[in-house]
Design an enzyme around this catalytic site. Structure first.
Site, PDB file in Angstrom:
ATOM      1  N   SER A   8      34.570  39.495  34.388  1.00 60.98           N
ATOM      2  CA  SER A   8      35.435  39.223  35.542  1.00 60.98           C
ATOM      3  C   SER A   8      34.903  39.987  36.750  1.00 60.98           C
ATOM      4  O   SER A   8      34.855  41.223  36.745  1.00 60.98           O
ATOM      5  CB  SER A   8      36.864  39.672  35.248  1.00 60.98           C
ATOM      6  OG  SER A   8      37.572  39.768  36.469  1.00 60.98           O
ATOM      7  N   HIS A  33      33.715  35.012  35.259  1.00 59.92           N
ATOM      8  CA  HIS A  33      35.159  34.781  35.435  1.00 59.92           C
ATOM      9  C   HIS A  33      35.527  35.147  36.875  1.00 59.92           C
ATOM     10  O   HIS A  33      35.257  36.262  37.332  1.00 59.92           O
ATOM     11  CB  HIS A  33      35.931  35.622  34.425  1.00 59.92           C
ATOM     12  CG  HIS A  33      37.405  35.363  34.407  1.00 59.92           C
ATOM     13  ND1 HIS A  33      37.979  34.279  33.772  1.00 59.92           N
ATOM     14  CD2 HIS A  33      38.441  36.060  34.931  1.00 59.92           C
ATOM     15  CE1 HIS A  33      39.290  34.325  33.911  1.00 59.92           C
ATOM     16  NE2 HIS A  33      39.598  35.396  34.620  1.00 59.92           N
ATOM     17  N   ASP A  35      38.471  35.439  39.517  1.00 58.37           N
ATOM     18  CA  ASP A  35      39.926  35.564  39.640  1.00 58.37           C
ATOM     19  C   ASP A  35      40.391  35.287  41.062  1.00 58.37           C
ATOM     20  O   ASP A  35      40.068  36.040  41.988  1.00 58.37           O
ATOM     21  CB  ASP A  35      40.360  36.984  39.238  1.00 58.37           C
ATOM     22  CG  ASP A  35      40.336  37.185  37.737  1.00 58.37           C
ATOM     23  OD1 ASP A  35      40.963  36.371  37.025  1.00 58.37           O
ATOM     24  OD2 ASP A  35      39.698  38.148  37.277  1.00 58.37           O
ATOM     25  N   MET A  37      43.457  35.136  43.557  1.00 58.20           N
ATOM     26  CA  MET A  37      44.845  35.574  43.779  1.00 58.20           C
ATOM     27  C   MET A  37      45.220  35.292  45.228  1.00 58.20           C
ATOM     28  O   MET A  37      44.409  35.505  46.135  1.00 58.20           O
ATOM     29  CB  MET A  37      44.975  37.068  43.501  1.00 58.20           C
ATOM     30  CG  MET A  37      44.551  37.450  42.085  1.00 58.20           C
ATOM     31  SD  MET A  37      44.774  39.200  41.783  1.00 58.20           S
ATOM     32  CE  MET A  37      44.105  39.336  40.121  1.00 58.20           C
ATOM     33  N   HIS A  67      39.866  31.205  37.571  1.00 62.08           N
ATOM     34  CA  HIS A  67      41.227  31.454  37.082  1.00 62.08           C
ATOM     35  C   HIS A  67      42.145  31.495  38.299  1.00 62.08           C
ATOM     36  O   HIS A  67      42.114  32.470  39.045  1.00 62.08           O
ATOM     37  CB  HIS A  67      41.231  32.779  36.298  1.00 62.08           C
ATOM     38  CG  HIS A  67      42.586  33.232  35.870  1.00 62.08           C
ATOM     39  ND1 HIS A  67      42.823  34.494  35.365  1.00 62.08           N
ATOM     40  CD2 HIS A  67      43.788  32.604  35.860  1.00 62.08           C
ATOM     41  CE1 HIS A  67      44.113  34.619  35.078  1.00 62.08           C
ATOM     42  NE2 HIS A  67      44.710  33.497  35.369  1.00 62.08           N
ATOM     43  N   MET A  69      45.348  32.101  40.159  1.00 61.53           N
ATOM     44  CA  MET A  69      46.666  32.739  40.147  1.00 61.53           C
ATOM     45  C   MET A  69      47.254  32.487  41.531  1.00 61.53           C
ATOM     46  O   MET A  69      47.212  33.331  42.427  1.00 61.53           O
ATOM     47  CB  MET A  69      46.517  34.242  39.861  1.00 61.53           C
ATOM     48  CG  MET A  69      46.145  34.508  38.411  1.00 61.53           C
ATOM     49  SD  MET A  69      45.462  36.156  38.159  1.00 61.53           S
ATOM     50  CE  MET A  69      43.746  35.864  38.561  1.00 61.53           C
ATOM     51  N   MET A 139      46.782  35.270  28.389  1.00 58.30           N
ATOM     52  CA  MET A 139      46.684  36.551  29.097  1.00 58.30           C
ATOM     53  C   MET A 139      47.060  37.694  28.152  1.00 58.30           C
ATOM     54  O   MET A 139      48.091  37.634  27.478  1.00 58.30           O
ATOM     55  CB  MET A 139      47.622  36.580  30.312  1.00 58.30           C
ATOM     56  CG  MET A 139      47.246  35.661  31.464  1.00 58.30           C
ATOM     57  SD  MET A 139      45.588  35.889  32.107  1.00 58.30           S
ATOM     58  CE  MET A 139      45.649  37.578  32.705  1.00 58.30           C
ATOM     59  N   ASP A 177      42.160  37.156  28.206  1.00 61.61           N
ATOM     60  CA  ASP A 177      41.853  37.797  29.492  1.00 61.61           C
ATOM     61  C   ASP A 177      42.778  38.980  29.740  1.00 61.61           C
ATOM     62  O   ASP A 177      43.996  38.812  29.832  1.00 61.61           O
ATOM     63  CB  ASP A 177      42.019  36.740  30.599  1.00 61.61           C
ATOM     64  CG  ASP A 177      41.747  37.275  31.999  1.00 61.61           C
ATOM     65  OD1 ASP A 177      41.247  38.406  32.128  1.00 61.61           O
ATOM     66  OD2 ASP A 177      42.037  36.530  32.966  1.00 61.61           O
TER      67      ASP A 177
HETATM   68  C1  DX5 Z   1      44.099  39.900  35.809  1.00 62.03           C
HETATM   69  C2  DX5 Z   1      42.828  39.056  35.805  1.00 62.03           C
HETATM   70  C3  DX5 Z   1      41.818  39.487  34.787  1.00 62.03           C
HETATM   71  C4  DX5 Z   1      41.294  40.884  34.988  1.00 62.03           C
HETATM   72  C5  DX5 Z   1      40.407  41.314  33.865  1.00 62.03           C
HETATM   73  O1  DX5 Z   1      45.014  39.342  36.684  1.00 62.03           O
HETATM   74  O2  DX5 Z   1      43.140  37.721  35.521  1.00 62.03           O
HETATM   75  O3  DX5 Z   1      40.749  38.562  34.754  1.00 62.03           O
HETATM   76  O4  DX5 Z   1      40.606  41.020  36.182  1.00 62.03           O
HETATM   77  O5  DX5 Z   1      39.960  42.596  34.124  1.00 62.03           O
HETATM   78  P1  DX5 Z   1      39.954  43.736  33.023  1.00 62.03           P
HETATM   79  O6  DX5 Z   1      38.996  43.306  31.961  1.00 62.03           O
HETATM   80  O7  DX5 Z   1      39.528  44.925  33.778  1.00 62.03           O
HETATM   81  O8  DX5 Z   1      41.368  43.834  32.460  1.00 62.03           O
HETATM   82 ZN    ZN Z   2      41.489  36.307  35.010  1.00 60.48          ZN
END
Ligand code: DX5
Ligand code: ZN
Length: 223
Positions: A8, A33, A35, A37, A67, A69, A139, A177
């Site tokens: 990630s 990955h 992320d 947000m 991913h 969010m 998750m 994840d």
């Molecule tokens: C959380 C994210 C994850 C996160 C994973 O909201 O979706 O992908 O960044 O990071 P680690 O491995 O540090 O928990």
């Molecule tokens: Zn994620």
């Protein structure tokens, strides 16, 4: 099914993102990955299609797992990620009124479609989506930020998800994840996961290659 390691980039050095991604791919990562947000679905705000596009321009064969969010997910947003060149997109289905349409848009573009279940959402929520997805993301922390502690109750949830997917004889991947590290990757694989997101556990170490090899060794495969 083969195991996929997906670092990630939330835990990468954003000031050197291209270099970080290149290094982690050379170190043996399978997928990046990514992320996303939006400061509504979760409080934090991260990166979007232009950053994805820049990474793909730098590394054209890069496989990226987006991913989302994001509150009020829309076809338009998803299409922007598709145009930018990702290989996977997952959505939190409760964050949109049109999850089936979005999943269809993703698949029609030959991109793998997934849904995500938070730690407090029942595994049976996947049922109506079985024919619309290529992967299910469970998750193992509440979404919002990297570096959180793995929730141990995820292990029986993965087992339940794996049993459910197997009972439908699908080829759906099971991704996990949040808080994944060498301490728990073997456990989650044994419970049925085959795609592993790890942010801090990889980018927080000095030698990504050694770390990825160590993670793989816990899965019973050296390379
Ligand atoms: C959380 C994210 C994850 C996160 C994973 O909201 O979706 O992908 O960044 O990071 P680690 O491995 O540090 O928990
Ligand atoms: Zn994620």
């Amino acid at each position: 099914m083969s195991y996929l390691i997906a670092p990630s980039i939330l835990a990468a050095d954003f000031a050197r993102l291209g270099e970080e991604v290149e290094t982690v791919i050379e170190a043996g990562a399978d997928v990046i990955h990514f992320d996303v947000m939006d400061s509504h679905y979760v409080p934090n705000l991260t990166i979007g299609p232009p950053v994805l596009e820049a990474l793909i321009n730098r590394l054209p064969s890069l496989s990226v797992d987006v991913h989302l969010m994001v509150q009020h997910e829309s076809d338009t947003l998803v299409r922007n990620f598709i145009s930018a060149g990702c290989s996977y997109i997952s959505i939190h289905p409760e964050s949109t009124t049109v999850p089936f349409e979005i999943l269809e848009t993703i698949r029609k573009a030959d991109v793998k479609a997934g849904i995500v279940l938070n730690p407090d959402e029942p595994i049976s929520n996947v049922d109506p989506f079985i024919d619309y997805i290529d992967y299910l993301l469970i998750m193992s922390v509440f979404p919002g930020r990297g570096g959180q502690k793995f929730i141990p109750e995820t292990v029986p949830r993965l087992r339940e998800a794996r049993n459910l997917l197997d009972s439908k004889s699908t080829q759906i991947r099971l991704e996990v994840d949040g808080g994944i590290s060498a301490q728990n990757i073997g456990l989650v694989a044994e419970a049925g996961a085959d795609m592993f997101v790890a942010g801090t556990a990889i980018f927080g170490t000095p030698d990504y290659s050694q770390t990825i090899q160590h993670l793989r060794s816990q899965l019973g495969c050296a390379t």
